[in-house]
Design an enzyme around this catalytic site. Structure first.
Site, PDB file in Angstrom:
ATOM      1  CE1 TYR A   1      41.005  36.286  30.525  1.00 27.66           C
ATOM      2  CE2 TYR A   1      39.269  37.380  29.280  1.00 27.66           C
ATOM      3  CZ  TYR A   1      40.575  36.962  29.392  1.00 27.66           C
ATOM      4  OH  TYR A   1      41.453  37.246  28.381  1.00 27.66           O
TER       5      TYR A   1
ATOM      6  CB  CYS B   1      34.906  38.092  27.153  1.00 28.40           C
ATOM      7  SG  CYS B   1      35.000  37.644  28.881  1.00 28.40           S
TER       8      CYS B   1
ATOM      9  CB  CYS C   1      28.854  33.995  30.263  1.00 23.13           C
ATOM     10  SG  CYS C   1      30.371  33.071  29.923  1.00 23.13           S
TER      11      CYS C   1
HETATM   12  N1  DGL Z   1      33.271  34.075  27.972  1.00 26.58           N
HETATM   13  C1  DGL Z   1      33.436  34.845  29.161  1.00 26.58           C
HETATM   14  C2  DGL Z   1      32.225  35.783  29.346  1.00 26.58           C
HETATM   15  O1  DGL Z   1      31.539  36.100  28.390  1.00 26.58           O
HETATM   16  C3  DGL Z   1      33.725  34.225  30.496  1.00 26.58           C
HETATM   17  C4  DGL Z   1      34.308  32.903  30.708  1.00 26.58           C
HETATM   18  C5  DGL Z   1      35.359  32.928  31.813  1.00 26.58           C
HETATM   19  O2  DGL Z   1      35.007  32.888  33.007  1.00 26.58           O
HETATM   20  O3  DGL Z   1      36.523  33.001  31.441  1.00 26.58           O
HETATM   21  O4  DGL Z   1      31.981  36.237  30.435  1.00 26.58           O
END
Ligand code: DGL
Length: 260
Positions: free
Chosen positions: A37, A69, A181
């Site tokens: 993402y 996320c 993250c």
């Molecule tokens: N796990 C996601 C977050 O907490 C991000 C990882 C991604 O770049 O998809 O930001």
């Protein structure tokens, strides 16, 4: 309850939920088709989050959504809350907490590029009078390293050091690091190893549990989902490598969901 993330990051949120609220049932959606993402445009992340919730809502009687996320939460949480009539809890970086905890007034904040660029984070950084002491790293590489670690693949400490080089070269390195993250929680040990002094890691995991508990306090038997389900948005060989770690989370079924 639906918990979603682009990858395994949200599993760290799920782990904390399970530990503190043991009787909860959940659907975990791994949106691996859209990983990472952090490299996507804001409009994509918003549309994708809406699509995920709409799709799962049609398939299962979910009563709550956890956007597990930081990237999806910082960009789309406000919109999702307006758009849907079920409770939606996100994972938002709480930088004020780091200010209270640091002993040397040097704070590290590390997150995906999309999270760092989000107006949510930018506003909090510019509002903070101590912002000179916040050292920021925006990286899309660390989540990919976490995905490797969870699948027991080789992790390069050279690559890891390169990501943190800016902090390692400082005369006074941060003593407190906010992991912005959800993927990064799986790398605490490795990150600690590249620093020469103990680091305090902070994240938003506890506050998510607190919010869920508060919601369930007045709503007994609100869980309409009776089993734990693991969904992924794209089949690839890597899914098989995940299966052994998934055992721990007691999923009764594992299947693909179509989000395109
Ligand atoms: N796990 C996601 C977050 O907490 C991000 C990882 C991604 O770049 O998809 O930001």
């Amino acid at each position: 309850m639906l918990i979603f993330d682009s990858g395994i990051g949200g599993i760290s949120i799920l782990e904390n939920i399970k530990k503190n609220i043991p009787n909860i049932n959940y659907i975990y959606l791994l949106d691996n088709e859209a990983f990472p993402y952090g490299e996507k445009r804001e409009s994509f992340i918003i549309e994708r989050s809406i699509k995920i919730i709409n799709t799962i809502k049609k398939l299962y009687p979910i009563t709550m959504v956890i956007v597990a996320c930081n990237t999806a939460s910082t960009i789309s949480l406000d919109i999702l809350k307006k758009y849907f009539d079920i409770p939606i809890i996100g994972v938002l970086p709480l930088l004020d907490e780091t200010m209270r905890i640091t002993k040397n007034s040097k704070i590290g904040f590390i997150a995906t590029k999309a999270t760092v660029n989000s107006s949510y984070v930018q506003k909090r950084i510019s509002k903070n009078i101590h912002n000179k002491n916040i050292k920021i790293i925006a990286t899309n590489k660390l989540a990919k390293i976490a995905e490797k670690k969870i699948r027991k693949q080789f992790i390069s400490y050279i690559k890891l050091r390169k990501i943190f080089n800016r902090w390692l070269l400082l005369s006074v390195q941060p003593d407190t690091i906010y992991l912005g993250c959800t993927h990064f929680s799986f790398l605490k040990k490795e990150i600690q190893n590249i620093f020469h002094k103990p680091i305090i890691f902070l994240d938003s995991h506890k506050i998510v549990v607190k919010k869920i508990k508060k919601y369930f306090l007045n709503k007994k038997n609100n869980q309409n989902i009776k089993k734990n389900i693991f969904l992924y948005s794209k089949y690839d060989k890597n899914i098989n490598k995940l299966l052994c770690i998934l055992k721990k989370y007691e999923f009764n079924s594992i299947k693909k969901v179509n989000l395109s």
